[in-house]
Design a protein around this motif. Structure first.
Motif, PDB file in Angstrom:
ATOM      1  N   ARG A  59      42.024  51.618  49.167  1.00  0.00           N
ATOM      2  CA  ARG A  59      42.657  52.275  48.365  1.00  0.00           C
ATOM      3  C   ARG A  59      41.985  51.775  46.916  1.00  0.00           C
ATOM      4  O   ARG A  59      42.223  50.568  46.577  1.00  0.00           O
ATOM      5  CB  ARG A  59      44.225  52.297  48.322  1.00  0.00           C
ATOM      6  CG  ARG A  59      44.706  53.254  47.360  1.00  0.00           C
ATOM      7  CD  ARG A  59      46.250  53.138  47.039  1.00  0.00           C
ATOM      8  NE  ARG A  59      46.804  53.344  48.259  1.00  0.00           N
ATOM      9  CZ  ARG A  59      47.194  54.572  48.887  1.00  0.00           C
ATOM     10  NH1 ARG A  59      47.011  55.634  48.277  1.00  0.00           N
ATOM     11  NH2 ARG A  59      47.835  54.583  50.223  1.00  0.00           N
ATOM     12  N   ASP A  62      44.938  53.914  42.301  1.00  0.00           N
ATOM     13  CA  ASP A  62      46.120  54.795  43.054  1.00  0.00           C
ATOM     14  C   ASP A  62      45.422  56.083  43.616  1.00  0.00           C
ATOM     15  O   ASP A  62      45.929  57.112  43.752  1.00  0.00           O
ATOM     16  CB  ASP A  62      46.960  55.414  41.845  1.00  0.00           C
ATOM     17  CG  ASP A  62      47.732  54.253  41.308  1.00  0.00           C
ATOM     18  OD1 ASP A  62      47.961  53.341  42.001  1.00  0.00           O
ATOM     19  OD2 ASP A  62      48.119  54.247  40.057  1.00  0.00           O
ATOM     20  N   ARG A  65      43.908  57.227  49.928  1.00  0.00           N
ATOM     21  CA  ARG A  65      43.588  55.782  51.009  1.00  0.00           C
ATOM     22  C   ARG A  65      42.216  56.325  51.719  1.00  0.00           C
ATOM     23  O   ARG A  65      42.550  57.558  52.197  1.00  0.00           O
ATOM     24  CB  ARG A  65      44.797  55.374  51.697  1.00  0.00           C
ATOM     25  CG  ARG A  65      44.220  54.383  52.756  1.00  0.00           C
ATOM     26  CD  ARG A  65      45.577  53.858  53.428  1.00  0.00           C
ATOM     27  NE  ARG A  65      45.988  54.885  54.410  1.00  0.00           N
ATOM     28  CZ  ARG A  65      47.085  54.930  54.827  1.00  0.00           C
ATOM     29  NH1 ARG A  65      48.090  53.786  54.560  1.00  0.00           N
ATOM     30  NH2 ARG A  65      47.539  55.954  55.664  1.00  0.00           N
ATOM     31  N   ASN A 183      44.837  38.214  42.431  1.00  0.00           N
ATOM     32  CA  ASN A 183      44.657  39.073  43.460  1.00  0.00           C
ATOM     33  C   ASN A 183      45.861  38.260  44.509  1.00  0.00           C
ATOM     34  O   ASN A 183      46.199  37.402  44.394  1.00  0.00           O
ATOM     35  CB  ASN A 183      43.305  38.266  43.900  1.00  0.00           C
ATOM     36  CG  ASN A 183      42.296  38.877  43.211  1.00  0.00           C
ATOM     37  OD1 ASN A 183      42.213  39.891  42.696  1.00  0.00           O
ATOM     38  ND2 ASN A 183      41.044  37.982  43.049  1.00  0.00           N
ATOM     39  N   GLN A 196      45.522  41.817  54.880  1.00  0.00           N
ATOM     40  CA  GLN A 196      45.712  42.844  53.744  1.00  0.00           C
ATOM     41  C   GLN A 196      45.186  41.867  52.486  1.00  0.00           C
ATOM     42  O   GLN A 196      45.629  40.697  52.510  1.00  0.00           O
ATOM     43  CB  GLN A 196      46.829  43.629  53.671  1.00  0.00           C
ATOM     44  CG  GLN A 196      47.078  44.589  52.637  1.00  0.00           C
ATOM     45  CD  GLN A 196      48.226  45.441  52.571  1.00  0.00           C
ATOM     46  OE1 GLN A 196      48.309  46.364  53.814  1.00  0.00           O
ATOM     47  NE2 GLN A 196      49.191  45.169  51.914  1.00  0.00           N
ATOM     48  N   SER A 197      44.572  42.699  51.481  1.00  0.00           N
ATOM     49  CA  SER A 197      44.450  41.956  50.046  1.00  0.00           C
ATOM     50  C   SER A 197      44.644  43.009  49.103  1.00  0.00           C
ATOM     51  O   SER A 197      44.464  44.345  49.430  1.00  0.00           O
ATOM     52  CB  SER A 197      43.200  41.055  50.482  1.00  0.00           C
ATOM     53  OG  SER A 197      41.882  42.084  50.246  1.00  0.00           O
ATOM     54  N   ARG A 198      44.719  42.603  47.837  1.00  0.00           N
ATOM     55  CA  ARG A 198      44.654  43.179  46.711  1.00  0.00           C
ATOM     56  C   ARG A 198      43.831  42.557  45.932  1.00  0.00           C
ATOM     57  O   ARG A 198      44.141  41.521  45.341  1.00  0.00           O
ATOM     58  CB  ARG A 198      46.040  43.588  46.099  1.00  0.00           C
ATOM     59  CG  ARG A 198      46.061  44.702  44.909  1.00  0.00           C
ATOM     60  CD  ARG A 198      47.257  44.529  44.315  1.00  0.00           C
ATOM     61  NE  ARG A 198      47.366  43.422  43.286  1.00  0.00           N
ATOM     62  CZ  ARG A 198      48.420  43.251  42.563  1.00  0.00           C
ATOM     63  NH1 ARG A 198      49.670  43.864  42.550  1.00  0.00           N
ATOM     64  NH2 ARG A 198      48.601  42.198  41.745  1.00  0.00           N
ATOM     65  N   VAL A 207      41.372  48.014  40.990  1.00  0.00           N
ATOM     66  CA  VAL A 207      42.031  47.336  41.933  1.00  0.00           C
ATOM     67  C   VAL A 207      41.868  47.909  43.285  1.00  0.00           C
ATOM     68  O   VAL A 207      42.039  48.973  43.549  1.00  0.00           O
ATOM     69  CB  VAL A 207      43.750  47.205  41.755  1.00  0.00           C
ATOM     70  CG1 VAL A 207      44.441  46.473  42.819  1.00  0.00           C
ATOM     71  CG2 VAL A 207      43.869  46.772  40.180  1.00  0.00           C
ATOM     72  N   HIS A 209      42.865  47.979  47.142  1.00  0.00           N
ATOM     73  CA  HIS A 209      43.663  47.417  48.296  1.00  0.00           C
ATOM     74  C   HIS A 209      43.106  47.771  49.718  1.00  0.00           C
ATOM     75  O   HIS A 209      42.797  48.676  49.943  1.00  0.00           O
ATOM     76  CB  HIS A 209      45.143  48.455  48.268  1.00  0.00           C
ATOM     77  CG  HIS A 209      45.535  48.440  46.712  1.00  0.00           C
ATOM     78  ND1 HIS A 209      46.672  47.851  46.371  1.00  0.00           N
ATOM     79  CD2 HIS A 209      45.081  49.127  45.604  1.00  0.00           C
ATOM     80  CE1 HIS A 209      46.944  48.045  45.051  1.00  0.00           C
ATOM     81  NE2 HIS A 209      46.065  48.878  44.722  1.00  0.00           N
ATOM     82  N   THR A 211      43.152  46.891  53.846  1.00  0.00           N
ATOM     83  CA  THR A 211      43.970  46.364  54.904  1.00  0.00           C
ATOM     84  C   THR A 211      42.938  46.526  56.215  1.00  0.00           C
ATOM     85  O   THR A 211      42.213  47.323  56.415  1.00  0.00           O
ATOM     86  CB  THR A 211      44.931  47.414  55.476  1.00  0.00           C
ATOM     87  OG1 THR A 211      45.765  47.856  54.393  1.00  0.00           O
ATOM     88  CG2 THR A 211      45.888  47.248  56.522  1.00  0.00           C
TER      89      THR A 211
END
Length: 234
Positions: A59, A62, A65, A183, A196-198, A207, A209, A211
């Motif tokens: 993602r 906003d 996904r 992060n 998972q990471s951001r 940003v 996102h 998974t």
């Protein structure tokens, strides 16, 4: 940049499909899932398990996904492709290069010292310094300094299943500027697998996102194998 991204995608997919003709249709169907749609892409566990290549959700800020497919693994790096021309190169879950995003990361140095490579057990090993180049205004030679902190007990849901994780927070400071960002990395608690990471690649980057669907599917399959073995021993 976008035209280059589409050319790279087409050439890469053509090469990948030519290498294994028996999976051409299935792999192309998987890549198609990455097209921009007004709604989130949602995959079942069975769909992920049946895919001929590893998959991730992604993602951007906003936006809806989407998915990316693992096209190549070389030099200890995973290269993920989307059907709209985006490319992410990752080393042990860390984004080290990108193509087709706003403010692409074109260089990341000192990756061998990245504590994320070693998992959550290494996050208290001190600071991590690296030199970075960004596409935004052709900025290069910036030094970023990271410090890490682990939080226990974070719960994560992937493919409809809940995982207990170890959450690692990375505070990033761009040296000689006021720019900072954070992060986040979620590692499965017992195995240390990154789920998972951001991440941001630079202060002016979106940003991302991410998974790791196929990693989660493998963990769930291992749990089922362990359960079956324990039942056989009763």
């Amino acid at each position: 940049m976008k035209l280059l991204g589409h050319f790279f995608l087409a050439a890469s997919v053509a090469f990948l499909l030519a290498s294994c003709s028996s999976t051409q249709t299935a792999l192309w169907d998987t890549i198609q899932l990455g097209f921009t749609t007004p709604d989130d892409v949602t995959l079942s566990l069975e769909k992920v398990q049946a895919a001929p290549a590893d998959l991730i959700y992604i993602r951007v800020d906003d936006q809806p996904r989407a998915t990316m497919v693992l096209a190549f693994y070389e030099h200890d790096q995973h290269k993920w492709l989307s059907s709209d021309g985006a490319l992410l190169t990752m080393a042990h879950g860390r984004i080290v290069r990108s193509l087709g995003f706003r403010n692409d990361l074109t260089y990341l140095g000192n990756t061998a010292e990245d504590p994320i490579r070693q998992g959550p057990a290494a996050v208290e090993s001190g600071e991590w310094l690296r030199v970075t180049d960004w596409q935004y205004r052709q900025q290069s030679g910036y030094v970023m300094r990271s410090t890490f902190h682990e939080e226990q007990g974070a719960e994560l849901e992937v493919l409809g299943q809940r995982f207990q994780t170890r959450l690692v927070r990375e505070a990033v400071q761009v040296e000689k500027t006021a720019a900072t960002f954070e992060n986040l990395f979620w590692f499965e608690q017992s195995t240390g697998v990154l789920l998972q990471s951001r991440q941001q690649m630079a202060p002016h980057s979106p940003v991302l996102h991410i998974t790791w669907l196929s990693e989660a599917a493998r963990l769930l399959a291992a749990d089922m194998d362990d359960l079956a073995l324990s039942m056989d021993l009763l």
